[in-house]
Design a protein around this motif. Sequence first.
Motif, short mmCIF file in Angstrom:
data_model
loop_
_atom_site.label_atom_id
_atom_site.label_comp_id
_atom_site.label_asym_id
_atom_site.label_seq_id
_atom_site.Cartn_x
_atom_site.Cartn_y
_atom_site.Cartn_z
N TRP A 1 0.83 -1.21 0.00
CA TRP A 1 0.00 0.00 0.00
C TRP A 1 0.86 1.26 0.00
CZ3 TRP A 1 1.12 2.85 4.27
CH2 TRP A 1 1.50 2.20 5.45
N VAL A 2 2.11 1.14 0.44
CA VAL A 2 3.02 2.28 0.42
C VAL A 2 3.20 2.81 -1.00
CG1 VAL A 2 5.47 2.90 0.71
CG2 VAL A 2 4.26 1.71 2.55
N VAL A 3 3.16 1.90 -1.99
CA VAL A 3 3.34 2.30 -3.39
C VAL A 3 2.00 2.24 -4.14
CG1 VAL A 3 5.78 1.76 -3.51
CG2 VAL A 3 4.11 -0.05 -4.00
N GLY A 4 0.89 2.29 -3.41
CA GLY A 4 -0.43 2.38 -4.03
C GLY A 4 -0.94 1.10 -4.65
N CYS A 5 -0.50 -0.06 -4.14
CA CYS A 5 -0.88 -1.33 -4.75
C CYS A 5 -1.56 -2.26 -3.74
CB CYS A 5 0.36 -2.02 -5.31
SG CYS A 5 1.14 -1.11 -6.67
N THR A 6 -2.18 -3.31 -4.25
CA THR A 6 -2.80 -4.32 -3.41
C THR A 6 -1.73 -5.00 -2.58
OG1 THR A 6 -4.50 -4.67 -5.10
CG2 THR A 6 -4.25 -6.38 -3.41
N TYR A 7 -1.98 -5.17 -1.30
CA TYR A 7 -0.97 -5.71 -0.39
C TYR A 7 -1.38 -7.08 0.11
CZ TYR A 7 -4.37 -3.82 2.96
OH TYR A 7 -5.52 -3.53 3.65
N ALA A 8 -0.40 -7.86 0.49
CA ALA A 8 -0.64 -9.19 1.04
C ALA A 8 -1.45 -9.07 2.32
CB ALA A 8 0.68 -9.90 1.30
N GLY A 9 -2.53 -9.83 2.41
CA GLY A 9 -3.38 -9.79 3.60
C GLY A 9 -4.53 -8.82 3.52
N MET A 10 -4.72 -8.15 2.39
CA MET A 10 -5.86 -7.24 2.26
C MET A 10 -7.16 -8.01 2.47
SD MET A 10 -6.91 -4.72 -0.90
CE MET A 10 -7.93 -5.92 -1.78
N HIS A 11 -8.07 -7.43 3.22
CA HIS A 11 -9.28 -8.15 3.62
C HIS A 11 -10.31 -8.16 2.50
CE1 HIS A 11 -12.10 -10.02 6.24
NE2 HIS A 11 -12.92 -8.98 6.28
N VAL A 12 -10.61 -9.35 2.00
CA VAL A 12 -11.68 -9.56 1.02
C VAL A 12 -12.54 -10.69 1.57
CG1 VAL A 12 -12.28 -10.13 -1.36
CG2 VAL A 12 -10.14 -8.92 -0.87
N ARG A 13 -13.85 -10.43 1.66
CA ARG A 13 -14.75 -11.44 2.21
C ARG A 13 -15.92 -11.65 1.26
NH1 ARG A 13 -17.62 -11.38 8.23
NH2 ARG A 13 -18.65 -13.42 8.05
N ASP A 14 -16.02 -12.86 0.74
CA ASP A 14 -17.10 -13.22 -0.18
C ASP A 14 -17.19 -12.24 -1.35
OD1 ASP A 14 -17.82 -15.35 1.50
OD2 ASP A 14 -19.13 -14.06 2.70
N GLY A 15 -16.02 -11.86 -1.87
CA GLY A 15 -16.00 -10.95 -3.01
C GLY A 15 -16.38 -9.52 -2.67
#
Length: 334
Positions: free
Chosen positions: A135-149
């Motif tokens: 997220w520091v460089v404006g991107c999707t990060y490992a562990g971002m919370h997504v639940r049922d799409g």
Amino acid sequence: MIEASIVICAHTLERWDELNRAVESVRNQTRAPREIIVVVDNNESLRERAAREIEGVTVLANAKEAGLSGGRMTGAECATAPVICFLDDDAAADPRWLEELLDAYEDPAVLGAGGPVEPLWRAPPPSWFPDEFRWVVGCTYAGMHVRDGRIRNPIGANMSVRADVLRHAGGFTSDLGRRKLGFSVSGRATFGGKAESCEETEFCIRAARLHPGGYFAYRTGARVHHAVPVQRMTWSYFVHRCLIEGNAKAVLAGLAGSREGLGAEGRYVREVLPRAVIKNLTAAMRGRTGAARQAGAIIAGLALTAFAYARTRLGIAAEARSSRPFSRRVGVGR
């Protein structure tokens, strides 16, 4: 069939080639947009060149408050399609990006949609840089919370929303991106550190409150690639962005409330980061190069962000106390 207007905000000629690449990626979609709108913020030379050289797009000057929020809203007010998609000027969309986003709107409960933002590294990333801090460089990060799409909010570089939802919610606030807070030597609250983040987070929370049962969808196939120049791969930039994020989260908590404003961040701090530190320390003991430094970067990044958050919350509280009427502060009339 649902159509979309694409809004691309730009502000510097230094990204001229990237802006053209972003526009070209939109032109090459499997599902064509109704229109492409380029909004230029506070740069007349860039606006003139874009209007002259980029064919088939509408080029506008930011007609609102300077900054990303104002640029987005300038473009949104010009858009004519029922869905508005926002793409960064230094990002390029996969060919199926728009098709994937628009498919989400077949569900009437969908307020908006987004997808992955992958880093397009202009040089090999440093070995100490952890995926959990992309997220520091404006991107999707490992562990971002997504639940049922479903997600709380898309990343701004890859975001779409129903036009009527954007209007009903009042658009993006400019409180995030221009509010500054710091401390003077005496300890009195002053304005100094920028809160240049979280505009889309605050908007999505506000929109969801106004539309009970509505949600923001996450489409894994709606992928964009976000350029990461070498200047953003340094330790000083990492520190800078962590401090900005802490400031912004403090302002966001004041605007949206801590429960909704920091719900996903609580899980990230409690679960994602400790697990990542343990994983990297274990890998370091097995001899993996850079793993120990990644663990250190995670701990330092969390500490910096938490420090900036606490500092800004204290400053906001001090500012609120100093601005209260005298009678309330001293208890006159009680």
